[in-house]
Design a protein around this motif. Structure first.
Motif, PDB file in Angstrom:
ATOM      1  N   MET A 282       0.820  -1.217   0.031  1.00  0.00           N
ATOM      2  CA  MET A 282       0.051   0.041   0.026  1.00  0.00           C
ATOM      3  C   MET A 282       0.882   1.082   0.168  1.00  0.00           C
ATOM      4  SD  MET A 282      -1.314   0.511   4.081  1.00  0.00           S
ATOM      5  CE  MET A 282      -1.498   2.102   3.676  1.00  0.00           C
ATOM      6  N   HIS A 283       0.376   2.326  -0.224  1.00  0.00           N
ATOM      7  CA  HIS A 283       0.933   3.664  -0.258  1.00  0.00           C
ATOM      8  C   HIS A 283       0.866   4.175   1.233  1.00  0.00           C
ATOM      9  CE1 HIS A 283       2.041   8.073  -1.127  1.00  0.00           C
ATOM     10  NE2 HIS A 283       2.559   7.392  -2.138  1.00  0.00           N
TER      11      HIS A 283
ATOM     12  N   ALA B  40      -5.022   9.408   0.549  1.00  0.00           N
ATOM     13  CA  ALA B  40      -4.679   9.935  -0.934  1.00  0.00           C
ATOM     14  C   ALA B  40      -5.534   8.978  -1.844  1.00  0.00           C
ATOM     15  CB  ALA B  40      -3.430   9.824  -1.345  1.00  0.00           C
ATOM     16  N   GLY B  41      -5.751   7.666  -1.261  1.00  0.00           N
ATOM     17  CA  GLY B  41      -6.567   6.748  -2.067  1.00  0.00           C
ATOM     18  C   GLY B  41      -5.880   6.105  -3.143  1.00  0.00           C
ATOM     19  N   HIS B  42      -4.607   6.022  -3.301  1.00  0.00           N
ATOM     20  CA  HIS B  42      -3.710   5.602  -4.615  1.00  0.00           C
ATOM     21  C   HIS B  42      -4.150   4.224  -4.575  1.00  0.00           C
ATOM     22  CE1 HIS B  42      -1.883   9.403  -5.202  1.00  0.00           C
ATOM     23  NE2 HIS B  42      -1.243   9.188  -4.208  1.00  0.00           N
ATOM     24  N   ALA B  43      -4.829   3.573  -5.554  1.00  0.00           N
ATOM     25  CA  ALA B  43      -5.040   2.144  -5.862  1.00  0.00           C
ATOM     26  C   ALA B  43      -3.852   1.545  -6.393  1.00  0.00           C
ATOM     27  CB  ALA B  43      -6.397   1.970  -6.628  1.00  0.00           C
ATOM     28  N   VAL B  44      -2.791   1.655  -5.971  1.00  0.00           N
ATOM     29  CA  VAL B  44      -1.435   1.127  -6.422  1.00  0.00           C
ATOM     30  C   VAL B  44      -1.036  -0.176  -5.734  1.00  0.00           C
ATOM     31  CG1 VAL B  44      -0.978   3.343  -7.534  1.00  0.00           C
ATOM     32  CG2 VAL B  44      -0.122   2.627  -5.226  1.00  0.00           C
ATOM     33  N   GLY B  45      -1.706  -0.740  -4.850  1.00  0.00           N
ATOM     34  CA  GLY B  45      -1.240  -1.618  -3.981  1.00  0.00           C
ATOM     35  C   GLY B  45      -1.543  -3.062  -4.803  1.00  0.00           C
ATOM     36  N   ALA B  46      -0.618  -4.380  -4.219  1.00  0.00           N
ATOM     37  CA  ALA B  46      -0.668  -5.336  -5.122  1.00  0.00           C
ATOM     38  C   ALA B  46      -0.630  -6.422  -3.966  1.00  0.00           C
ATOM     39  CB  ALA B  46       0.154  -5.521  -6.254  1.00  0.00           C
ATOM     40  N   LEU B  47      -0.999  -7.634  -4.451  1.00  0.00           N
ATOM     41  CA  LEU B  47      -0.770  -8.757  -3.710  1.00  0.00           C
ATOM     42  C   LEU B  47       0.276  -9.817  -4.281  1.00  0.00           C
ATOM     43  CD1 LEU B  47      -1.949 -10.185  -1.038  1.00  0.00           C
ATOM     44  CD2 LEU B  47      -3.310 -11.641  -2.467  1.00  0.00           C
ATOM     45  N   TYR B  48       1.175  -9.945  -3.388  1.00  0.00           N
ATOM     46  CA  TYR B  48       2.272 -10.938  -3.736  1.00  0.00           C
ATOM     47  C   TYR B  48       2.522 -12.281  -3.138  1.00  0.00           C
ATOM     48  CZ  TYR B  48       3.706  -6.263  -5.784  1.00  0.00           C
ATOM     49  OH  TYR B  48       4.124  -5.105  -6.157  1.00  0.00           O
TER      50      TYR B  48
ATOM     51  N   ASN C 103       6.412 -10.661  -8.358  1.00  0.00           N
ATOM     52  CA  ASN C 103       5.300 -10.335  -9.501  1.00  0.00           C
ATOM     53  C   ASN C 103       3.960 -10.452  -8.746  1.00  0.00           C
ATOM     54  OD1 ASN C 103       7.029 -10.549 -11.628  1.00  0.00           O
ATOM     55  ND2 ASN C 103       7.106 -12.727 -11.757  1.00  0.00           N
ATOM     56  N   ALA C 104       3.230  -9.371  -9.132  1.00  0.00           N
ATOM     57  CA  ALA C 104       1.885  -9.198  -8.499  1.00  0.00           C
ATOM     58  C   ALA C 104       0.960 -10.069  -8.962  1.00  0.00           C
ATOM     59  CB  ALA C 104       1.309  -7.764  -8.972  1.00  0.00           C
ATOM     60  N   GLN C 105       0.256 -10.635  -8.078  1.00  0.00           N
ATOM     61  CA  GLN C 105      -0.760 -11.869  -8.386  1.00  0.00           C
ATOM     62  C   GLN C 105      -2.054 -11.059  -8.590  1.00  0.00           C
ATOM     63  OE1 GLN C 105       0.262 -15.134  -8.988  1.00  0.00           O
ATOM     64  NE2 GLN C 105       2.230 -13.738  -8.673  1.00  0.00           N
ATOM     65  N   ILE C 106      -2.380 -10.081  -7.696  1.00  0.00           N
ATOM     66  CA  ILE C 106      -3.488  -9.194  -7.746  1.00  0.00           C
ATOM     67  C   ILE C 106      -3.066  -7.710  -7.720  1.00  0.00           C
ATOM     68  CG2 ILE C 106      -5.773  -8.893  -6.634  1.00  0.00           C
ATOM     69  CD1 ILE C 106      -5.903 -11.601  -5.547  1.00  0.00           C
ATOM     70  N   SER C 107      -3.743  -6.791  -8.386  1.00  0.00           N
ATOM     71  CA  SER C 107      -3.239  -5.631  -8.462  1.00  0.00           C
ATOM     72  C   SER C 107      -4.535  -4.494  -8.112  1.00  0.00           C
ATOM     73  CB  SER C 107      -2.731  -5.141  -9.951  1.00  0.00           C
ATOM     74  OG  SER C 107      -1.789  -5.775 -10.022  1.00  0.00           O
ATOM     75  N   GLY C 108      -4.440  -3.269  -8.367  1.00  0.00           N
ATOM     76  CA  GLY C 108      -5.411  -2.460  -8.017  1.00  0.00           C
ATOM     77  C   GLY C 108      -5.994  -2.442  -6.806  1.00  0.00           C
ATOM     78  N   LEU C 109      -5.301  -2.660  -5.758  1.00  0.00           N
ATOM     79  CA  LEU C 109      -5.515  -2.519  -4.221  1.00  0.00           C
ATOM     80  C   LEU C 109      -5.161  -1.136  -3.696  1.00  0.00           C
ATOM     81  CD1 LEU C 109      -4.804  -6.101  -3.218  1.00  0.00           C
ATOM     82  CD2 LEU C 109      -7.013  -5.326  -3.753  1.00  0.00           C
ATOM     83  N   THR C 110      -6.049  -0.504  -2.762  1.00  0.00           N
ATOM     84  CA  THR C 110      -5.556   0.571  -2.058  1.00  0.00           C
ATOM     85  C   THR C 110      -4.848   0.281  -0.894  1.00  0.00           C
ATOM     86  OG1 THR C 110      -7.381   1.645  -3.128  1.00  0.00           O
ATOM     87  CG2 THR C 110      -6.342   2.746  -1.290  1.00  0.00           C
TER      88      THR C 110
END
Length: 295
Positions: A118-119, A124-132, A143-150
């Motif tokens: 997460m940021h 700020a609500g940046h949906a740039v987090g990912a699950l690895y 490598n990200a397995q799931i993207s678009g997380l806040t």
């Protein structure tokens, strides 16, 4: 049901509680303080170790040490008697923006480590987090397995390991999803909404699964721990004397105690002086041993 304060830890962000059956002790982290903490059941003694970066999530390793998600990647962690936490980089992470870190994480039932990023500026609500996902000996970077997380949170696995749960705590999301999980390939698929937490008190934070397969989630900002059945039905809600419970974990000699870490916000907390403490509840159900990272 009354929540017992086991330690007035005053953690800024107490997260990732993990029960050690071998030691009969609870471990957890305080993220901004960069500390790993331990509380011993037998005598109530506590100690801590300081890391070089923010430490957000941990799992025990089969070699007796730890794995943890920090700011720049995943690290092998070794506590030392001088209060320092030795860290060895296992895999770096290609963050989408500066000022990011890992957040919630744990192992699947097969001993592979999963963690989300997460940021630092959650508002700020940046949906740039990912699950690895990380397995021993894996080449870096991750490598990200799931993207678009806040704010990825609530990671947990069903008792048979065939369902993976994941939440997003951001106020604009507040959803918990369930995935079918292929235990051979470590692949989540068939994503669906498990619980819409906009319909319940609190934002979805850290979670645990009990021996019945029910999902326990901290209702951050509301002071509750909610239990949902595998069908996503609210079964019960347990109160804690703080507004921001952060994550829960089963432990104790019989795995029938629910430990809860919490957040101590800045500003006036006269209405919740125990914020940042670690609590114990007796929910009447048992948990499961936390899987170790398979080294």
């Amino acid at each position: 049901m009354t929540a017992e304060l086991i330690l007035d830890a005053r953690n800024a962000t107490g997260e990732s509680p993990v029960w050690s059956t071998a030691e009969q002790a609870l471990y957890w982290v305080d993220i901004p303080a960069r500390r790993l903490h331990r509380w011993n059941l037998a005598d109530g003694h506590s100690q801590s170790w300081e890391a070089d970066e923010m430490l957000a999530c941990i799992a025990r390793s089969s070699d007796g040490n730890w794995i943890g998600g920090m700011q720049s990647g995943l690290f092998a962690l070794t506590p030392h008697t001088n209060g320092r936490l030795e860290t060895r980089l296992l895999s770096s992470v290609p963050h989408a923006l500066p000022d990011m870190r890992f957040n919630d994480g744990r192992c699947d039932r097969q001993g592979r480590f999963w963690a989300g990023t997460m940021h630092l500026d959650m508002a700020a609500g940046h949906a740039v987090g990912a699950l690895y996902r990380y397995s021993a000996g894996q080449s870096e970077p991750l490598n990200a397995q799931i993207s678009g997380l806040t704010v990825p949170n609530g990671l947990a696995f069903s008792p048979d390991g065939k369902v993976m749960y994941l939440s997003d705590s951001h106020p604009d999301v507040q959803k918990i999803w369930a995935f079918d999980y292929d235990t051979d390939t470590a692949t989540p698929h068939n994503r669906r909404v498990f619980v819409d937490m906009n319909e319940h008190p609190g934002r979805p934070d850290g979670a645990a699964v009990d021996a019945d397969g029910c999902y326990w989630i901290c209702g951050n900002d509301a002071g509750f721990i909610h239990r949902f059945t595998p069908e996503g039905t609210l079964d019960r809600s347990l109160a804690v004397p703080v507004k921001k419970p952060a994550m829960c974990a089963f432990g104790g000699p019989h795995l029938d105690t629910l430990f809860v870490t919490s957040i101590r916000p800045a500003g006036d907390i006269s209405d919740q002086p125990l914020a940042g403490g670690v609590f114990a509840l007796q929910p009447g159900v048992k948990g499961l041993p936390e899987p170790e990272f398979n080294t």
